[in-house]
Design a protein around this motif. Sequence first.
Motif, PDB file in Angstrom:
ATOM      1  N   ALA A 240       0.733  -1.271   0.012  1.00 43.40           N
ATOM      2  CA  ALA A 240       0.089  -0.126  -0.085  1.00 43.40           C
ATOM      3  C   ALA A 240       0.803   1.323   0.015  1.00 43.40           C
ATOM      4  CB  ALA A 240      -0.784  -0.165   1.044  1.00 43.40           C
ATOM      5  N   GLU A 308      -6.285   4.413  -4.141  1.00 41.02           N
ATOM      6  CA  GLU A 308      -6.846   4.505  -2.856  1.00 41.02           C
ATOM      7  C   GLU A 308      -7.011   3.165  -2.085  1.00 41.02           C
ATOM      8  OE1 GLU A 308      -7.325   7.439  -0.538  1.00 41.02           O
ATOM      9  OE2 GLU A 308      -8.107   7.893  -2.567  1.00 41.02           O
ATOM     10  N   VAL A 309      -6.585   3.147  -1.071  1.00 41.25           N
ATOM     11  CA  VAL A 309      -6.728   2.040   0.024  1.00 41.25           C
ATOM     12  C   VAL A 309      -8.228   2.222   0.687  1.00 41.25           C
ATOM     13  CG1 VAL A 309      -5.910   0.845   2.105  1.00 41.25           C
ATOM     14  CG2 VAL A 309      -4.439   1.999   0.437  1.00 41.25           C
ATOM     15  N   ASN A 310      -9.198   1.456   0.489  1.00 40.13           N
ATOM     16  CA  ASN A 310     -10.342   1.342   0.836  1.00 40.13           C
ATOM     17  C   ASN A 310     -10.578   0.555   2.017  1.00 40.13           C
ATOM     18  OD1 ASN A 310     -11.325   0.720  -2.714  1.00 40.13           O
ATOM     19  ND2 ASN A 310     -11.577   2.859  -1.626  1.00 40.13           N
ATOM     20  N   GLY A 311      -9.600  -0.436   2.093  1.00 40.70           N
ATOM     21  CA  GLY A 311      -9.467  -1.219   3.392  1.00 40.70           C
ATOM     22  C   GLY A 311      -8.251  -1.774   3.329  1.00 40.70           C
ATOM     23  N   LYS A 332      -7.859  -3.859   0.216  1.00 46.49           N
ATOM     24  CA  LYS A 332      -8.778  -3.535  -0.813  1.00 46.49           C
ATOM     25  C   LYS A 332      -8.271  -2.153  -1.445  1.00 46.49           C
ATOM     26  CE  LYS A 332     -12.425  -5.928   1.488  1.00 46.49           C
ATOM     27  NZ  LYS A 332     -13.133  -7.089   0.659  1.00 46.49           N
ATOM     28  N   SER A 334      -8.907   0.647  -4.789  1.00 45.49           N
ATOM     29  CA  SER A 334      -9.607   1.335  -5.958  1.00 45.49           C
ATOM     30  C   SER A 334      -8.662   2.047  -6.846  1.00 45.49           C
ATOM     31  CB  SER A 334     -10.979   1.845  -5.643  1.00 45.49           C
ATOM     32  OG  SER A 334     -10.846   2.827  -4.686  1.00 45.49           O
TER      33      SER A 334
END
Lengths: 469, 469
Positions: A240, A308-311, A332, A334
């Motif tokens: 990430a 983007e780090v959504n989770g 996760k 996107s």
Amino acid sequence: MSDTPDNAVRAFVEGHRATFLDDLAEWLRIPSVSADPGRAEDVRRSAGWLADKLTATGFPTVEVWETAGAPAVFAHWPSGDPGAPTVLVYGHHDVQPAAREDGWHTDPFEPVVTDGRMYARGAADDKGQVFFHTLGVRAHLAATGRTAPAVNLKLLIEGEEESGSPNFPDLVRAHADRLACDTVIVSDTGMWAADTPTVCTGMRGLTDCQIDLYGPDQDIHSGSFGGAVPNPALEAARLAAALHDDDRKVAIPGFYDGVVELTERERELFAELPFDEAGWLRTAHSHAALGEAGHTTLERIWARPTAEVNGIGGGYQGPGGKTIVPAAAQLKLSFRLVAGQDGEAVQKAVRAWVAERLPAGIRHEITFWGATRPCLTPLDHPALQSVVRAMGRAFGQRIRFTREGGSGPAADLQDVLGVPVLFLGISVPSDGWHAPNEKVELDLLMKGVETSAYLWGDLAENWRPAPTA
Amino acid sequence: MSDTPDNAVRAFVEGHRATFLDDLAEWLRIPSVSADPGRAEDVRRSAGWLADKLTATGFPTVEVWETAGAPAVFAHWPSGDPGAPTVLVYGHHDVQPAAREDGWHTDPFEPVVTDGRMYARGAADDKGQVFFHTLGVRAHLAATGRTAPAVNLKLLIEGEEESGSPNFPDLVRAHADRLACDTVIVSDTGMWAADTPTVCTGMRGLTDCQIDLYGPDQDIHSGSFGGAVPNPALEAARLAAALHDDDRKVAIPGFYDGVVELTERERELFAELPFDEAGWLRTAHSHAALGEAGHTTLERIWARPTAEVNGIGGGYQGPGGKTIVPAAAQLKLSFRLVAGQDGEAVQKAVRAWVAERLPAGIRHEITFWGATRPCLTPLDHPALQSVVRAMGRAFGQRIRFTREGGSGPAADLQDVLGVPVLFLGISVPSDGWHAPNEKVELDLLMKGVETSAYLWGDLAENWRPAPTA
């Protein structure tokens, strides 16, 4: 400049305003919440109501199209002019859930008009913005003395947009012949502000994924083994963290391949908008702006691709500490895409980048949920120029340009039908989409009616698309 | 070489072996599971059983010490020799939970002897290793004709070790005068292997924390805002990823301050151990080794400080995707410390490093759960040399050296009492600590008895600690 005397349009619109709002209120009383299985019959009733209204408006062809979920409504009114453009208006007749206890001051399904606004779920998103086209086309005919619109006018109003449009791509593919057109006009967006009317020229695309990382076969003791074996939670974090370089540019090789950069003119137009960063941060519930170096906030959210780090999750997340090296972790991500980027190419680049970065002893799996294409209409596209002129006449103001950072089913229309997508919406940020006390500004709604009334004549007059083979 | 004829010790031990094992089995039948509130009475019964047995062994002073939780047992047998060292033996009488359905082949609280092993919960961890000292001191007296041990012998056997020793530091502080000694001998560890007897010379310390990161006040839409505001899940990942440099060295400034580096001799001794990395990886349930460059796996787990991600979490972790910028994220980190490092200084370094790295718009909180000091006894310490000689006589083999990567309450004794901690254990990795079918190898257990029998005389003969002021 146009064959439509603007005064005639205004007189017609004004004369029919009361009935138009009564009709809209009637439609808004149908709680067409597509996400609620208990409301399936209401969504169906909403489709039937709209179909009847379109027939009454004069559309010679009106059909309710079934899907595996909620029905859509299709209507077609040929112009009779063989060279006229064919325009497909997209919107949706389903609405978000709403209940008094969520903070509504009035019943969300009993419209209330006060202070020049109509409060109801769906007033702005999207029944109001679909409905202004019905009075718009009637005003167009009344003011021009025509018996059919100047363009071949089609409408496709879906019933599952608020549920993620699960059956929409199939629906469009199945009816691609009937939906054939020269451009799509999406009436499911908004403007910058009531005093700053704008046209949206594009939406970003999207592809998102889950990356599962596996290390030890079970959680192991960090005292006995930590520091000597790979840790999937650490590796998830390292992945990430490596998404962006120091300039917060996406660092995945190939990610920017093909990106259509903003022109100087577009950057100038963005910069002209009365952007209040402090106000925007409040809307974002955020305490600072941060993003790709060399770009403004508006450029970042409208015109730049992102990662983007959504989770993220892995290891122990309960109270207190637990000294383990976890067995697994998950990311996760996107990726918002802009014109010129290819979703599949981005997926491939992400896969290669992940595979290359993980150390021995970490196994991984990547699942992409799919890809939505970006859409972007060039500022000099004749259909876009018609929208700008029609809005300009309705609002009596210069029309500026925005884009939309999100991604939507409009891209499916663009992809399957192979035509540019335009956006015509009159909603403003304070309208409260998906929130309690959703409303529409009645003056703006009537400007939408007017714009629709001017648009068809302007398009037919100024754009003769090349016939498709 | 010693005043204790080894044959006399062996004869005494052999002659009392059957009764010793019967007694141990009786103790093991008491399910003293400290983590189970329903077993509190059993833990208390276990303390009472041990106190009675120590009295029967000959200790003139035996006391059950209450804590806010489970009781500990203290015993003291003065040597009568005013210059003799004072030794405190540490162990614990509580055990891990155990149930047939966890995979035990026999009742975990009904000891079974088969193939030279005794199977029962606590056989190795730690009742067996506490109990060998009772026969050891009797063999010491019998073989030397003494009526009191050659050293001032104290025992402290706690009752909450398997529950994290929550009341142990307070207990030690409250009784620091009674516990005063020249060295602590911890009998709660193991050896390299049955055919490779070893002495552990140190344990790592530990400090662990939770870092909470807060970004937007609520989850926000990644299409509308993503790429233009700070994302706490991304920042958590960036923090975790920045813990190590490319050589997997900890990159927090000041982290290594004071670290006692391995000597060449220590590295050689580690390297002499018959280390099977493939076998070790199986024990670690891991598929590759990875750690600080320039160090072997044993050096990494025994003698190098580490930063480990125990847990990470933020944003959406359910099925499928959710295109949000999350409001918050969390990191759980643990730092293993080695001799020379100061837990509070490390905490301070971590706090400064975190504060410096986070961008505007990300608020953070750090909570440290505490710090356990590392302990390390130099190879040339006279008490350590006595342990090595005593073990060498019992095993008839060269004794090698290990360390322990984990962290334990032994450090509290070292800190409060201000003395070095030695480790004397005869358990082997296959004994199944905390696992089903825990056992102790009876031959090794009797070597423990023998070692204990030789140790007190060797210590008194070879070490005259300076009297404390």
